[in-house]
Design an enzyme around this catalytic site. Structure first.
Site, short mmCIF file in Angstrom:
data_model
loop_
_atom_site.label_atom_id
_atom_site.label_comp_id
_atom_site.label_asym_id
_atom_site.label_seq_id
_atom_site.Cartn_x
_atom_site.Cartn_y
_atom_site.Cartn_z
N LYS A 1 -5.99 -4.53 -2.36
CA LYS A 1 -5.29 -3.44 -3.05
C LYS A 1 -6.13 -2.87 -4.20
CE LYS A 1 -1.98 -0.64 -4.35
NZ LYS A 1 -0.69 -1.10 -4.88
N LYS B 1 2.62 13.06 -9.74
CA LYS B 1 2.32 13.61 -8.43
C LYS B 1 3.60 14.23 -7.88
CE LYS B 1 2.13 11.07 -4.76
NZ LYS B 1 1.76 10.08 -3.72
N PHE C 1 0.84 -1.21 0.00
CA PHE C 1 0.00 0.00 0.00
C PHE C 1 0.87 1.25 0.00
CE2 PHE C 1 -2.32 -3.31 2.43
CZ PHE C 1 -3.38 -3.50 1.56
N CYS D 1 -0.22 2.97 -10.91
CA CYS D 1 -1.11 2.09 -10.14
C CYS D 1 -2.58 2.31 -10.43
CB CYS D 1 -0.85 2.27 -8.64
SG CYS D 1 0.73 1.57 -8.10
N LEU E 1 -10.19 14.80 -2.22
CA LEU E 1 -11.32 15.61 -2.70
C LEU E 1 -10.83 16.91 -3.34
CD1 LEU E 1 -14.24 15.35 -0.10
CD2 LEU E 1 -14.08 14.34 -2.37
#
Length: 447
Positions: A215, A335, A160, A271, A261
């Site tokens: 997952k 990201k 994770f 992923c 959000l």
């Protein structure tokens, strides 16, 4: 006798897991079939950017002055088989070309190569994200190939990791999930994770299918939450609402929560996109395709956001062609705190504008080399200031902290026109407008 651990596959997941296991006190041997990668890791260097990973690697790699020497790397399956009591399989499971389904070839190859080397009791632990049902099939294959027979068991222990927080997520996980078929397998994994469990990390014991589903279910939920707020952004634009304030109000509901959000150009990376598609494909194979039809719309909303940013940029440069227009793109990685550009919304938008004739210049704090390899025809700058120089519009597409801290006055002095489109709703509109910029964000027509 203390457990010895091998990690099969030393990419993003494997390199992090190997270093973390050494940090937890185990003797660790990492294996990869790419010699260049092994040479780099053996020198204490990592093939990707991940905060804190190189430091922890150098702390333990054998041969580095001052290290514990608990971590070594090899290309030898024989050495790995002889060394390990617990073997973690951490190889990649990409999306198949031209299909939604998961490519299991790397996992299958790892098992085919490792199993014949297992001549004594061992536990093989899958960490790769795989279609549900894979563990049962791989357990049968292990039993067929391993010389130690029934003394070699399989467990499934999904990862994770969040890119940018991977080291902390491994050492201090918010949960540990293990799919096992015996008390022995559970006991061994409790020993491996004794440190985190002792600190309070929940230890969830399941069967194989449930462990495999955790997952993909988690990623599907997160993708759904992101696409939900992006769908609300579309409604806000139509109704002159403010999606940032809407998200703030929704986030105070503890049943919903504030995380994931933030409306914008959507999710990417190695992923979420491929995992939700593989989940849909596997559900179809199982005859449960209707259960996941909503993920098609989640995927569709996500991809639609990229096209919407292209259209916002077109409006900003006059509403016609991009020919002759200069576009600055701040961001290349999917990201912040990562150099990963796989399925990056930022580069997708940059590429679309470039194909339509725009002169695109990209800057990213860490993702430049990977971006150049993937999109060699785009322009690249060494600084944000250089990227913005002469630009008709500036697109903020990856929410790096340094982009929030830019000197907007200095940027304005070199920009062709002071127009910024905030594709991540992360910049302060008041700061940019005070410096004479026209500020526009997705889902915020009046903000």
């Amino acid at each position: 006798m203390a457990l010895r651990i091998t990690v099969i596959g030393t990419g993003y997941l494997g390199a992090t897991h190997a270093a973390a296991m050494a940090e937890l006190g185990f003797e660790v041997l990492g294996l990869d079939v790419v010699p260049e990668k092994i040479e780099m890791l053996s020198a204490g260097k990592v093939p990707m950017y991940e905060p804190g990973l190189e430091e922890i690697l150098r702390k333990h790699v054998a041969g580095i002055e001052g290290s514990t020497g608990r971590l070594r790397f090899t290309t030898s399956w024989e050495e790995a088989g002889a060394f390990g009591d617990v073997h973690f399989v951490c190889v990649n499971t990409p999306q198949k070309h031209g299909e939604y389904a998961c490519d299991m070839s790397y996992v299958d190859s790892a098992f085919e190569s490792l199993a014949p080397q297992l001549t004594r009791p061992a536990l093989v632990v899958g960490k790769s994200t795989v279609p549900v049902g894979s563990a049962a099939r791989l357990a049968e294959r292990l039993a067929e190939l391993a010389p130690a027979g029934a003394d070699v068991e399989l467990a499934w222990n999904p990862e994770f990791l969040r890119e940018g927080f991977a080291v902390d997520d491994t050492l201090h996980p918010d949960r540990i999930v293990v799919g096992v078929r015996s008390e022995r397998a559970e006991k061994l994994l409790r020993e491996v994770y004794a440190g985190p469990v002792g600190e309070g990390s929940p230890f969830v014991v399941t069967d194989f299918p449930t462990a495999e589903l955790v997952k993909t279910s988690a990623n599907s939920f997160l993708a759904t939450k992101i696409s939900f707020i992006n769908a609300m952004a579309e409604v806000c634009e139509a109704a002159d609402g403010d999606v940032v304030k809407l998200a703030e109000a929704l986030g105070h509901d503890e049943r919903i929560g504030k995380k994931f959000l933030r409306a914008g150009v959507g999710f990417g990376g190695g992923c979420l996109p491929k995992d939700i598609r593989a989940f849909m494909a596997r559900a179809g194979e199982l005859g449960a395709d209707q259960a996941l039809t909503f993920l098609r719309e989640v995927d569709s909303i996500n991809m639609r956001r990229r096209g919407h940013m292209v259209e916002l940029a077109r409006e900003a440069v006059g509403g016609g062609s991009f020919l002759g227009k200069r576009v600055a793109v701040l961001g290349a990685s999917f990201k912040p705190d990562s150099d990963d550009v796989r399925d990056s919304p930022a580069l997708n938008v940059a590429g679309q504008i470039h194909l339509q004739g725009g002169q695109v210049t990209v800057f990213d704090p860490k993702g430049m080399d990977n971006a150049r390899r993937l999109f060699p025809t785009l322009g690249y700058a060494d600084t944000a200031l250089d990227a913005v120089r002469g630009a008709d519009v500036v697109l903020h597409l990856t929410e790096w902290r340094e982009f929030r801290e830019l000197d907007v006055e200095a940027l304005g002095e070199v920009a062709g026109r002071r127009i910024v489109l905030d594709g991540r709703n992360a910049l302060d509109p008041a700061v940019w407008r005070a410096a004479g910029w026209t500020y526009r964000a997705m889902g915020r027509p009046k903000a």
